[in-house]
Scaffold this active site. Structure first.
Site, short mmCIF file in Angstrom:
data_model
loop_
_atom_site.label_atom_id
_atom_site.label_comp_id
_atom_site.label_asym_id
_atom_site.label_seq_id
_atom_site.Cartn_x
_atom_site.Cartn_y
_atom_site.Cartn_z
N SER A 160 30.44 -32.40 3.66
CA SER A 160 29.18 -32.06 4.32
C SER A 160 27.98 -32.40 3.44
O SER A 160 26.93 -32.82 3.95
CB SER A 160 29.15 -30.58 4.70
OG SER A 160 29.20 -29.75 3.56
N ARG B 52 14.95 -25.59 3.30
CA ARG B 52 16.13 -24.78 3.59
C ARG B 52 15.73 -23.39 4.10
O ARG B 52 16.41 -22.42 3.82
CB ARG B 52 16.99 -24.62 2.33
CG ARG B 52 17.66 -25.89 1.83
CD ARG B 52 18.76 -26.36 2.77
NE ARG B 52 19.48 -27.51 2.24
CZ ARG B 52 19.15 -28.77 2.48
NH1 ARG B 52 18.09 -29.04 3.26
NH2 ARG B 52 19.86 -29.76 1.97
N ARG C 153 24.83 -34.97 4.34
CA ARG C 153 23.40 -34.64 4.20
C ARG C 153 22.69 -35.66 3.32
O ARG C 153 21.55 -36.04 3.60
CB ARG C 153 23.24 -33.23 3.61
CG ARG C 153 23.79 -32.13 4.50
CD ARG C 153 23.28 -30.76 4.09
NE ARG C 153 23.62 -30.39 2.73
CZ ARG C 153 24.77 -29.84 2.38
NH1 ARG C 153 25.72 -29.60 3.29
NH2 ARG C 153 25.02 -29.51 1.12
N LYS D 29 21.73 -17.14 4.41
CA LYS D 29 22.56 -16.82 3.25
C LYS D 29 22.05 -15.57 2.53
O LYS D 29 22.85 -14.82 1.93
CB LYS D 29 22.62 -18.01 2.30
CG LYS D 29 23.40 -19.19 2.86
CD LYS D 29 24.84 -18.80 3.22
CE LYS D 29 25.67 -20.00 3.64
NZ LYS D 29 27.08 -19.64 3.90
N TYR E 213 18.47 -21.91 6.50
CA TYR E 213 19.70 -21.74 5.72
C TYR E 213 19.52 -20.62 4.70
O TYR E 213 20.38 -19.74 4.56
CB TYR E 213 20.03 -23.05 5.01
CG TYR E 213 21.27 -23.00 4.14
CD1 TYR E 213 22.53 -22.93 4.71
CD2 TYR E 213 21.17 -23.02 2.75
CE1 TYR E 213 23.67 -22.90 3.91
CE2 TYR E 213 22.29 -22.99 1.95
CZ TYR E 213 23.55 -22.92 2.53
OH TYR E 213 24.67 -22.88 1.75
N ASP F 140 37.37 -21.41 16.45
CA ASP F 140 35.92 -21.39 16.50
C ASP F 140 35.47 -19.98 16.11
O ASP F 140 35.64 -19.03 16.88
CB ASP F 140 35.45 -21.73 17.91
CG ASP F 140 33.93 -21.72 18.06
OD1 ASP F 140 33.23 -21.36 17.09
OD2 ASP F 140 33.43 -22.05 19.16
#
Length: 240
Positions: free
Chosen positions: A178, A138, A182, A145, A141, A53
């Site tokens: 992933s 987004r 989505r 990033k 996100y 993790d």
């Protein structure tokens, strides 16, 4: 065997971009340590594999220090969907913890050993969505990033005289489990996939292996004069 004799530590190596990088690094001769939150996804990979993790700083630090990598690849991340008014503090905190703070901690763990050994390469996975282009729904996100790009450039500058190179890869839309999750969550999978393909000027999304090719270059001595860069690999999306 462009990575022969090098030790590589890769996060989120169970699937998608991370797995493609782990497989490519092994083929190129690297001694790979591949980790993922879900250890079962690591089956079949060469090298040392175990569940990790990356939001657990102590565990992450111990693992990286034990592996003593010459190459660190930070792939762990999460794509939060939603506009600003849909977002919550918990959403923001989780994205920043996973997408940014884990890379901050992993670099802190890897850098002392790299400096002591006289050099190393760090490859952070960022995204074209953020400071390069805006993508709809987004906001969190993109913020995370963009932070990865800023962090990458800063660390690269601070340690350039120590033989450390730090770069990030900024993919466009890439085929991965992933991504398909989505697309299904959007309600109409086929239409969503068509829209994602149409967004790329090449008319298709990228493959994990295409990203892995760039990661091999950045990890290898072939890129010895390259640091502090956000490498866009997006099928031409940013040119639009």
């Amino acid at each position: 065997m462009r990575l022969k004799g090098k030790r590589a530590f890769i996060t989120a190596a169970g699937q998608g971009i991370g797995r493609a990088i782990a497989e490519s690094y092994a083929r190129e001769g690297a001694e790979v340590t591949a980790t993922d939150l879900n250890g079962d996804l690591l089956q079949g990979l060469q090298g040392t594999t175990f569940a990790l993790d990356v939001t657990d700083k102590a565990s992450l630090t111990r693992a990286i220090e034990a592996a003593a990598p010459d190459i660190l690849v930070n792939c762990a991340g999460f794509v939060h969907a939603g506009a600003l008014l849909d977002a919550t503090d918990d959403d923001f905190d989780f994205a920043m913890t996973l997408n940014v703070r884990s890379q901050f901690h992993s670099m802190q763990a890897a850098l002392p050993g790299m400096i002591q050994r006289g050099g190393g390469s760090i490859v952070n996975i960022a995204s074209i969505a953020g400071s390069i282009v805006a993508a709809p729904n987004r906001c969190i996100y993109g913020a995370s990033k963009a932070a990865v790009i800023g962090l990458t450039k800063s660390v690269a500058l601070d340690y350039v005289t120590k033989g450390i190179r730090v770069n990030c890869i900024c993919p466009g839309t890439v085929d991965s489990p992933s991504l398909h999750d989505r697309l299904r969550a959007m309600g109409d999978y086929e239409e969503a996939l068509k829209a994602f393909n149409a967004r790329q000027p090449m008319g298709r999304i990228g493959t994990p292996q295409e990203i892995a090719h760039l990661a091999v270059y950045l990890g290898s001595d072939e890129s010895a004069f390259t640091t502090g860069q956000a490498h866009v690999i997006d099928g031409g999306w940013a040119t639009g």
